[in-house]
Design a protein around this motif. Structure first.
Motif, mmCIF file in Angstrom:
data_model
loop_
_atom_site.group_PDB
_atom_site.id
_atom_site.type_symbol
_atom_site.label_atom_id
_atom_site.label_comp_id
_atom_site.label_asym_id
_atom_site.label_seq_id
_atom_site.Cartn_x
_atom_site.Cartn_y
_atom_site.Cartn_z
ATOM 1 N N LYS A 1 27.993 -11.487 4.450
ATOM 2 C CA LYS A 1 29.605 -11.361 4.789
ATOM 3 C C LYS A 1 30.013 -10.905 6.341
ATOM 4 C CE LYS A 1 30.708 -10.737 -0.088
ATOM 5 N NZ LYS A 1 31.458 -9.424 -1.027
ATOM 6 N N ARG A 2 28.511 -10.543 7.022
ATOM 7 C CA ARG A 2 28.789 -10.047 8.150
ATOM 8 C C ARG A 2 29.489 -8.814 8.458
ATOM 9 N NH1 ARG A 2 26.502 -12.840 12.009
ATOM 10 N NH2 ARG A 2 27.651 -11.961 13.632
ATOM 11 N N ILE A 3 29.045 -7.714 7.524
ATOM 12 C CA ILE A 3 29.809 -6.621 7.363
ATOM 13 C C ILE A 3 28.798 -5.543 7.171
ATOM 14 C CG2 ILE A 3 31.405 -5.164 6.064
ATOM 15 C CD1 ILE A 3 32.686 -7.911 5.047
ATOM 16 N N VAL A 4 29.323 -4.360 8.003
ATOM 17 C CA VAL A 4 28.348 -3.082 7.892
ATOM 18 C C VAL A 4 29.266 -1.896 7.274
ATOM 19 C CG1 VAL A 4 29.000 -2.386 10.149
ATOM 20 C CG2 VAL A 4 26.967 -1.636 9.209
ATOM 21 N N TYR A 5 28.630 -1.130 6.353
ATOM 22 C CA TYR A 5 29.298 -0.035 5.843
ATOM 23 C C TYR A 5 28.585 1.140 6.447
ATOM 24 C CZ TYR A 5 31.565 -3.419 2.727
ATOM 25 O OH TYR A 5 32.345 -4.137 2.278
ATOM 26 N N LEU A 6 29.415 2.160 6.791
ATOM 27 C CA LEU A 6 28.898 3.406 7.289
ATOM 28 C C LEU A 6 29.201 4.330 6.530
ATOM 29 C CD1 LEU A 6 29.124 2.836 11.228
ATOM 30 C CD2 LEU A 6 27.138 2.458 9.733
ATOM 31 N N LEU A 7 28.041 5.432 6.187
ATOM 32 C CA LEU A 7 28.754 6.890 5.473
ATOM 33 C C LEU A 7 28.239 7.657 6.528
ATOM 34 C CD1 LEU A 7 29.259 8.253 2.969
ATOM 35 C CD2 LEU A 7 27.014 8.337 2.492
ATOM 36 N N SER A 8 29.155 8.636 6.654
ATOM 37 C CA SER A 8 29.017 9.666 7.915
ATOM 38 C C SER A 8 29.745 10.754 7.558
ATOM 39 C CB SER A 8 29.748 8.907 9.142
ATOM 40 O OG SER A 8 30.972 8.708 9.093
ATOM 41 N N GLU A 9 29.385 11.871 8.140
ATOM 42 C CA GLU A 9 29.987 13.327 7.865
ATOM 43 C C GLU A 9 31.130 13.394 8.850
ATOM 44 O OE1 GLU A 9 29.139 17.932 7.347
ATOM 45 O OE2 GLU A 9 27.513 16.572 8.276
ATOM 46 N N ALA B 1 21.117 3.895 -3.449
ATOM 47 C CA ALA B 1 21.147 5.243 -2.777
ATOM 48 C C ALA B 1 20.967 6.502 -3.606
ATOM 49 C CB ALA B 1 22.825 5.347 -1.781
ATOM 50 N N THR B 2 20.677 7.352 -2.916
ATOM 51 C CA THR B 2 20.501 8.989 -3.771
ATOM 52 C C THR B 2 21.177 9.900 -2.645
ATOM 53 O OG1 THR B 2 18.302 9.330 -3.054
ATOM 54 C CG2 THR B 2 18.535 8.354 -5.155
ATOM 55 N N LYS B 3 21.226 11.065 -3.103
ATOM 56 C CA LYS B 3 21.985 12.102 -2.387
ATOM 57 C C LYS B 3 20.568 12.743 -1.695
ATOM 58 C CE LYS B 3 25.716 13.246 -5.191
ATOM 59 N NZ LYS B 3 26.732 14.445 -6.050
ATOM 60 N N LYS C 1 22.333 5.818 5.040
ATOM 61 C CA LYS C 1 23.904 6.221 5.637
ATOM 62 C C LYS C 1 24.377 4.674 6.052
ATOM 63 C CE LYS C 1 23.928 10.537 4.755
ATOM 64 N NZ LYS C 1 22.326 10.560 4.278
ATOM 65 N N GLN C 2 23.627 3.693 5.979
ATOM 66 C CA GLN C 2 24.191 2.388 6.591
ATOM 67 C C GLN C 2 23.805 1.245 5.607
ATOM 68 O OE1 GLN C 2 24.140 1.188 10.876
ATOM 69 N NE2 GLN C 2 22.374 -0.318 10.046
ATOM 70 N N TYR C 3 24.756 0.177 5.242
ATOM 71 C CA TYR C 3 24.612 -0.862 4.561
ATOM 72 C C TYR C 3 24.933 -1.992 5.245
ATOM 73 C CZ TYR C 3 24.400 -4.143 0.780
ATOM 74 O OH TYR C 3 24.259 -5.169 -0.194
ATOM 75 N N TRP D 1 33.725 13.707 4.260
ATOM 76 C CA TRP D 1 33.091 12.496 4.448
ATOM 77 C C TRP D 1 33.636 11.265 4.543
ATOM 78 C CZ3 TRP D 1 27.323 12.153 4.970
ATOM 79 C CH2 TRP D 1 26.572 13.512 5.100
ATOM 80 N N LYS D 2 33.087 10.362 5.159
ATOM 81 C CA LYS D 2 33.809 9.156 5.413
ATOM 82 C C LYS D 2 32.920 7.583 5.145
ATOM 83 C CE LYS D 2 36.782 7.275 9.105
ATOM 84 N NZ LYS D 2 37.448 7.604 10.459
ATOM 85 N N ILE D 3 33.438 6.709 4.528
ATOM 86 C CA ILE D 3 32.922 5.503 4.373
ATOM 87 C C ILE D 3 33.629 4.608 5.253
ATOM 88 C CG2 ILE D 3 32.332 3.490 2.988
ATOM 89 C CD1 ILE D 3 31.903 5.361 0.752
ATOM 90 N N THR D 4 33.058 3.879 6.051
ATOM 91 C CA THR D 4 33.763 3.021 7.247
ATOM 92 C C THR D 4 33.407 1.553 7.247
ATOM 93 O OG1 THR D 4 33.920 4.709 8.799
ATOM 94 C CG2 THR D 4 34.541 2.410 9.593
ATOM 95 N N ARG D 5 34.193 0.615 7.080
ATOM 96 C CA ARG D 5 33.816 -0.857 6.966
ATOM 97 C C ARG D 5 34.076 -1.334 8.495
ATOM 98 N NH1 ARG D 5 37.101 -5.524 5.737
ATOM 99 N NH2 ARG D 5 35.815 -7.043 4.555
ATOM 100 N N GLN D 6 33.209 -2.334 8.655
ATOM 101 C CA GLN D 6 33.353 -2.656 10.262
ATOM 102 C C GLN D 6 32.821 -4.340 10.020
ATOM 103 O OE1 GLN D 6 30.945 -0.361 12.907
ATOM 104 N NE2 GLN D 6 32.542 1.212 12.472
ATOM 105 N N LEU D 7 33.254 -5.140 10.695
ATOM 106 C CA LEU D 7 32.542 -6.562 11.083
ATOM 107 C C LEU D 7 31.646 -6.602 12.001
ATOM 108 C CD1 LEU D 7 36.077 -8.351 10.836
ATOM 109 C CD2 LEU D 7 34.615 -8.134 8.870
ATOM 110 N N LEU D 8 30.533 -7.347 11.589
ATOM 111 C CA LEU D 8 29.394 -7.463 12.704
ATOM 112 C C LEU D 8 29.810 -8.609 13.627
ATOM 113 C CD1 LEU D 8 26.402 -7.559 10.179
ATOM 114 C CD2 LEU D 8 27.194 -5.954 11.701
#
Length: 210
Positions: free
Chosen positions: A189-197, A175-177, A182-184, A203-210
């Protein structure tokens, strides 16, 4: 000027010395050469080995730090079993920001959440407590879900620069600025990470299970 004439033993001794001078000179040169040879064989390699040892030691330390970094990156969001480990894990994430220091941790039993807060280096807890909640919330906070003595990373909040450092180092290292990554998704591992304002300053990084 009066000339001094040597006779007998003195004259023969001087003559002998003059005769031996070239030989002794060659012996001295040979001794110097042997000394240089000894330096080349023993001292120079020793100095070289010492330099090499320092280089290897330095490279070893770098390798260890890289291994630790790789280990942390592979383990950073795994479930952990106690508050101390949660604080340690959160501190590793916060270490990417050289301007963060641990403030406190708090257990929100009703919400099954455990929060670890950080403030800028140089700010005292009393200074932090004088701030309104909006300003307090912009500082780095790592939040875990708790269930049956298990702490699972839930989200992290803070200023964009701090949160992006965590995103780049522990989620999406490409990632670069400037991009809009904003999503990985970790399919294995069936996990999604979200980068959001979250708001203008947070700002916030959220970890969610798929």
């Amino acid at each position: 000027m009066e000339q001094i004439k040597l006779k007998g033993v003195a004259a023969s001794g001087l003559a002998k010395a003059i005769e031996l001078l070239p030989k002794e000179t060659l012996s001295s040169i040979d001794a110097i050469n042997r000394l240089n040879h000894s330096y080349a064989i023993y001292i120079a390699p020793y100095n070289l080995r010492a330099t090499q040892r320092k280089f290897v030691k330095r490279r070893f330390h770098i390798a260890i730090m890289l291994l630790i970094s790789m280990f942390v990156q592979a383990q950073d969001f795994k479930n952990i079993s106690n508050p101390d480990e949660a604080i340690q894990q959160a501190s590793i994430l916060a270490a990417k920001s050289n301007n963060s220091q641990l403030l406190n941790s708090q257990n929100f039993t009703d919400e099954n959440l455990f929060a670890v807060r950080f403030i800028p280096v140089g700010m005292s807890p009393s200074e932090y407590n004088k701030l309104d909640s909006e300003k307090q919330n912009k500082y780095l906070t790592v939040v875990y879900k708790t269930f049956d003595n298990t702490f699972s990373f839930n989200y992290i909040t803070g200023t964009y620069d701090v949160v992006f450092d965590v995103w780049k180092n522990y989620v999406s290292n490409t990632a670069t600025k400037d991009n809009n990554d904003k999503q990985y998704i970790d399919k294995e591992k069936r996990i999604v990470y979200l980068l959001s304002e979250d708001n203008d300053e947070r700002w916030k990084i959220t970890r969610q299970l798929l």
